[in-house]
Design a protein around this motif. Structure first.
Motif, PDB file in Angstrom:
ATOM      1  N   TRP A  65     -12.889  -2.129  19.007  1.00  0.00           N
ATOM      2  CA  TRP A  65     -12.279  -3.384  18.536  1.00  0.00           C
ATOM      3  C   TRP A  65     -11.423  -3.125  17.295  1.00  0.00           C
ATOM      4  O   TRP A  65     -10.304  -3.635  17.173  1.00  0.00           O
ATOM      5  CB  TRP A  65     -13.383  -4.415  18.238  1.00  0.00           C
ATOM      6  N   LEU A  66     -11.966  -2.322  16.370  1.00  0.00           N
ATOM      7  CA  LEU A  66     -11.206  -2.002  15.156  1.00  0.00           C
ATOM      8  C   LEU A  66      -9.896  -1.288  15.517  1.00  0.00           C
ATOM      9  O   LEU A  66      -8.841  -1.597  14.971  1.00  0.00           O
ATOM     10  CB  LEU A  66     -12.047  -1.135  14.221  1.00  0.00           C
ATOM     11  N   LYS A  67      -9.997  -0.362  16.454  1.00  0.00           N
ATOM     12  CA  LYS A  67      -8.796   0.371  16.885  1.00  0.00           C
ATOM     13  C   LYS A  67      -7.775  -0.561  17.510  1.00  0.00           C
ATOM     14  O   LYS A  67      -6.585  -0.518  17.170  1.00  0.00           O
ATOM     15  CB  LYS A  67      -9.193   1.430  17.951  1.00  0.00           C
ATOM     16  N   SER A  68      -8.234  -1.413  18.425  1.00  0.00           N
ATOM     17  CA  SER A  68      -7.275  -2.246  19.164  1.00  0.00           C
ATOM     18  C   SER A  68      -6.627  -3.294  18.273  1.00  0.00           C
ATOM     19  O   SER A  68      -5.546  -3.799  18.566  1.00  0.00           O
ATOM     20  CB  SER A  68      -7.940  -2.884  20.381  1.00  0.00           C
ATOM     21  N   ASN A  69      -7.280  -3.614  17.145  1.00  0.00           N
ATOM     22  CA  ASN A  69      -6.683  -4.554  16.196  1.00  0.00           C
ATOM     23  C   ASN A  69      -6.005  -3.849  15.016  1.00  0.00           C
ATOM     24  O   ASN A  69      -5.709  -4.466  13.989  1.00  0.00           O
ATOM     25  CB  ASN A  69      -7.737  -5.538  15.697  1.00  0.00           C
ATOM     26  N   ASN A  70      -5.781  -2.549  15.190  1.00  0.00           N
ATOM     27  CA  ASN A  70      -5.077  -1.729  14.191  1.00  0.00           C
ATOM     28  C   ASN A  70      -5.767  -1.670  12.821  1.00  0.00           C
ATOM     29  O   ASN A  70      -5.101  -1.588  11.782  1.00  0.00           O
ATOM     30  CB  ASN A  70      -3.624  -2.223  14.006  1.00  0.00           C
ATOM     31  N   TYR A  71      -7.095  -1.739  12.834  1.00  0.00           N
ATOM     32  CA  TYR A  71      -7.832  -1.521  11.575  1.00  0.00           C
ATOM     33  C   TYR A  71      -8.321  -0.080  11.528  1.00  0.00           C
ATOM     34  O   TYR A  71      -8.735   0.408  10.527  1.00  0.00           O
ATOM     35  CB  TYR A  71      -9.010  -2.502  11.466  1.00  0.00           C
ATOM     36  N   ASN A  89      -3.212   4.067   2.967  1.00  0.00           N
ATOM     37  CA  ASN A  89      -3.311   2.797   3.709  1.00  0.00           C
ATOM     38  C   ASN A  89      -4.507   2.741   4.646  1.00  0.00           C
ATOM     39  O   ASN A  89      -4.401   2.368   5.808  1.00  0.00           O
ATOM     40  CB  ASN A  89      -2.020   2.547   4.507  1.00  0.00           C
ATOM     41  N   GLN A  90      -5.660   3.138   4.108  1.00  0.00           N
ATOM     42  CA  GLN A  90      -6.866   3.126   4.924  1.00  0.00           C
ATOM     43  C   GLN A  90      -7.436   1.712   5.031  1.00  0.00           C
ATOM     44  O   GLN A  90      -7.202   0.856   4.192  1.00  0.00           O
ATOM     45  CB  GLN A  90      -7.924   4.038   4.292  1.00  0.00           C
ATOM     46  N   THR A  91      -8.216   1.515   6.079  1.00  0.00           N
ATOM     47  CA  THR A  91      -9.006   0.287   6.230  1.00  0.00           C
ATOM     48  C   THR A  91     -10.246   0.406   5.358  1.00  0.00           C
ATOM     49  O   THR A  91     -10.774   1.509   5.166  1.00  0.00           O
ATOM     50  CB  THR A  91      -9.400   0.109   7.709  1.00  0.00           C
ATOM     51  N   ALA A  92     -10.704  -0.724   4.832  1.00  0.00           N
ATOM     52  CA  ALA A  92     -11.950  -0.739   4.053  1.00  0.00           C
ATOM     53  C   ALA A  92     -12.859  -1.848   4.571  1.00  0.00           C
ATOM     54  O   ALA A  92     -12.385  -2.888   5.031  1.00  0.00           O
ATOM     55  CB  ALA A  92     -11.659  -0.966   2.573  1.00  0.00           C
ATOM     56  N   ARG A 144      -9.514  -5.345  -3.463  1.00  0.00           N
ATOM     57  CA  ARG A 144      -8.083  -5.585  -3.245  1.00  0.00           C
ATOM     58  C   ARG A 144      -7.271  -5.202  -4.488  1.00  0.00           C
ATOM     59  O   ARG A 144      -6.191  -4.635  -4.383  1.00  0.00           O
ATOM     60  CB  ARG A 144      -7.869  -7.054  -2.861  1.00  0.00           C
ATOM     61  N   GLN A 145      -7.808  -5.510  -5.670  1.00  0.00           N
ATOM     62  CA  GLN A 145      -7.116  -5.166  -6.921  1.00  0.00           C
ATOM     63  C   GLN A 145      -6.985  -3.653  -7.099  1.00  0.00           C
ATOM     64  O   GLN A 145      -6.029  -3.179  -7.682  1.00  0.00           O
ATOM     65  CB  GLN A 145      -7.905  -5.721  -8.121  1.00  0.00           C
ATOM     66  N   ASN A 146      -7.998  -2.914  -6.608  1.00  0.00           N
ATOM     67  CA  ASN A 146      -8.024  -1.462  -6.786  1.00  0.00           C
ATOM     68  C   ASN A 146      -7.629  -0.704  -5.519  1.00  0.00           C
ATOM     69  O   ASN A 146      -7.924   0.481  -5.390  1.00  0.00           O
ATOM     70  CB  ASN A 146      -9.420  -1.023  -7.231  1.00  0.00           C
ATOM     71  N   ALA A 147      -6.961  -1.417  -4.614  1.00  0.00           N
ATOM     72  CA  ALA A 147      -6.628  -0.817  -3.313  1.00  0.00           C
ATOM     73  C   ALA A 147      -5.867   0.497  -3.466  1.00  0.00           C
ATOM     74  O   ALA A 147      -6.171   1.483  -2.793  1.00  0.00           O
ATOM     75  CB  ALA A 147      -5.830  -1.810  -2.475  1.00  0.00           C
ATOM     76  N   ALA A 148      -4.911   0.519  -4.371  1.00  0.00           N
ATOM     77  CA  ALA A 148      -4.082   1.728  -4.536  1.00  0.00           C
ATOM     78  C   ALA A 148      -4.938   2.920  -4.981  1.00  0.00           C
ATOM     79  O   ALA A 148      -4.763   4.042  -4.503  1.00  0.00           O
ATOM     80  CB  ALA A 148      -2.969   1.467  -5.543  1.00  0.00           C
ATOM     81  N   LYS A 149      -5.878   2.652  -5.874  1.00  0.00           N
ATOM     82  CA  LYS A 149      -6.743   3.709  -6.406  1.00  0.00           C
ATOM     83  C   LYS A 149      -7.542   4.402  -5.303  1.00  0.00           C
ATOM     84  O   LYS A 149      -7.750   5.614  -5.324  1.00  0.00           O
ATOM     85  CB  LYS A 149      -7.684   3.094  -7.447  1.00  0.00           C
ATOM     86  N   TRP A 150      -7.991   3.604  -4.315  1.00  0.00           N
ATOM     87  CA  TRP A 150      -8.813   4.157  -3.223  1.00  0.00           C
ATOM     88  C   TRP A 150      -7.989   4.387  -1.955  1.00  0.00           C
ATOM     89  O   TRP A 150      -8.568   4.618  -0.879  1.00  0.00           O
ATOM     90  CB  TRP A 150      -9.986   3.223  -2.928  1.00  0.00           C
ATOM     91  N   ASN A 151      -6.657   4.323  -2.058  1.00  0.00           N
ATOM     92  CA  ASN A 151      -5.776   4.515  -0.895  1.00  0.00           C
ATOM     93  C   ASN A 151      -6.100   3.548   0.243  1.00  0.00           C
ATOM     94  O   ASN A 151      -6.133   3.918   1.411  1.00  0.00           O
ATOM     95  CB  ASN A 151      -5.850   5.963  -0.380  1.00  0.00           C
ATOM     96  N   ILE A 152      -6.332   2.293  -0.131  1.00  0.00           N
ATOM     97  CA  ILE A 152      -6.666   1.260   0.853  1.00  0.00           C
ATOM     98  C   ILE A 152      -5.453   0.352   1.059  1.00  0.00           C
ATOM     99  O   ILE A 152      -4.745   0.030   0.113  1.00  0.00           O
ATOM    100  CB  ILE A 152      -7.858   0.413   0.337  1.00  0.00           C
ATOM    101  N   ASP A 153      -5.259  -0.054   2.312  1.00  0.00           N
ATOM    102  CA  ASP A 153      -4.257  -1.079   2.610  1.00  0.00           C
ATOM    103  C   ASP A 153      -4.857  -2.428   2.195  1.00  0.00           C
ATOM    104  O   ASP A 153      -5.880  -2.841   2.744  1.00  0.00           O
ATOM    105  CB  ASP A 153      -3.952  -1.062   4.116  1.00  0.00           C
ATOM    106  N   PRO A 154      -4.234  -3.142   1.225  1.00  0.00           N
ATOM    107  CA  PRO A 154      -4.818  -4.396   0.744  1.00  0.00           C
ATOM    108  C   PRO A 154      -4.885  -5.489   1.806  1.00  0.00           C
ATOM    109  O   PRO A 154      -5.541  -6.505   1.613  1.00  0.00           O
ATOM    110  CB  PRO A 154      -3.902  -4.812  -0.417  1.00  0.00           C
ATOM    111  N   ASN A 155      -4.218  -5.263   2.952  1.00  0.00           N
ATOM    112  CA  ASN A 155      -4.265  -6.226   4.055  1.00  0.00           C
ATOM    113  C   ASN A 155      -5.194  -5.782   5.180  1.00  0.00           C
ATOM    114  O   ASN A 155      -5.163  -6.318   6.283  1.00  0.00           O
ATOM    115  CB  ASN A 155      -2.859  -6.445   4.624  1.00  0.00           C
ATOM    116  N   LYS A 156      -6.030  -4.781   4.873  1.00  0.00           N
ATOM    117  CA  LYS A 156      -6.999  -4.299   5.885  1.00  0.00           C
ATOM    118  C   LYS A 156      -8.378  -4.157   5.239  1.00  0.00           C
ATOM    119  O   LYS A 156      -9.003  -3.103   5.303  1.00  0.00           O
ATOM    120  CB  LYS A 156      -6.537  -2.959   6.469  1.00  0.00           C
TER     121      LYS A 156
END
Length: 291
Positions: free
Chosen positions: A285-291, A60-63, A127-139
């Protein structure tokens, strides 16, 4: 240093079929290299997405998808691309550098939307490949420098525009935006003339100018933004960022604006004067907005 060299994991073609493409065999990409590193590229006809994964696998990483600037004439692919991706990796953020097509009547049927087609597709691909790269699709954020900031803010305000045929149901809306000395407006009094002419042509109609003046297109659904500009920027006036910030504020969209006393234009990750601290502010800013 090995981790930095390995950081760029792959370069992916963005499209299987480039939409509304005109084949132009003489239109060849030109790269300017220095000490073996591509500094700048122009005449892009085949857009690509370069993937930079941070070391250590986390879920669930940010991208962030990075759009280098260059007045819609070239792409400052190292200073406003590769170097920025490596900085994000150092923060544990997945980064992508989009080598987008620059507006040209030679390779696209409508040069006004060519770059936007690439930006929309880039978000969809990630977004389509979020799982492959361990990305949170909402970040998944978009970042743009200068004219890349115009493209990023265009994506933030035109993500629902149907600028190419797609069966994809995946949203092209970024979750947040980072706009660094961005061109925002195409209005004659504050636009960057070179970017305006490259994108819209010499004698653009007022309707076209309004359509790509993104400060006029902000709604309550526009993604949150972190904006950076130098007061002494003589190339892209700080009013671009100020007016976008005010439009976000008026629509109750989360926004933070940093106006530095000095820095001029094109300071990348920061070189001198007060502008060199913007990356720290961005990180907070990224930290405080939980990204």
């Amino acid at each position: 240093m090995i981790s930095q060299i390995q950081a760029q994991n792959q370069v992916l073609p963005l499209w299987k079929v480039i939409p509304q493409e005109i084949k132009a065999p003489d239109y060849q990409e030109k790269e300017i290299t220095k000490e073996g590193k591509v500094q700048s590229t122009s005449l892009v006809s085949i857009p690509t997405l370069s993937v930079f994964l941070p070391s250590g696998i986390k879920q669930n990483q940010t991208a962030v998808i990075i759009l280098p600037g260059g007045g819609y004439q070239h792409l400052a692919i190292d200073k406003e691309g590769t170097k920025v991706a490596e900085w994000f990796n150092s923060l544990g953020i997945v980064a992508f550098v989009l080598k987008y097509r620059l507006p040209s009547d030679l390779i696209m049927t409508n040069k006004n939307v060519g770059p936007l087609q690439d930006a929309q597709e880039a978000i969809r691909v990630v977004r389509q490949n979020a799982a492959k790269w361990n990305i949170d699709p909402n970040k998944i954020g978009i970042m743009g420098f200068s004219a890349g900031g115009h493209l990023a803010s265009t994506l933030c305000t035109h993500y629902d525009d149907r600028v190419y045929e797609t069966s994809s149901k995946v949203s092209a809306r970024p979750d947040f935006s980072l706009l660094i000395y961005p061109v925002i407006s195409m209005q004659n009094d504050i636009t960057h003339k070179g970017s305006q002419i490259s994108l819209l042509g010499e004698n653009a109609s007022q309707e076209l100018i309004d359509s790509f003046s993104n400060e006029k297109k902000v709604t309550a659904q526009t993604p949150p933004a972190f904006l950076v500009h130098a007061t002494d920027d003589g190339a892209v006036f700080p009013e671009n960022s100020i007016n976008y910030y005010l439009a976000l504020k008026n629509n109750k969209v989360v926004a933070e604006l940093h106006l530095y006393e000095n820095g001029g234009h094109g300071f990348g990750l920061g070189v001198k004067d007060t502008s060199k601290f913007w990356t720290k502010a961005c990180e907070e800013w990224l930290k405080s907005n939980n990204y």
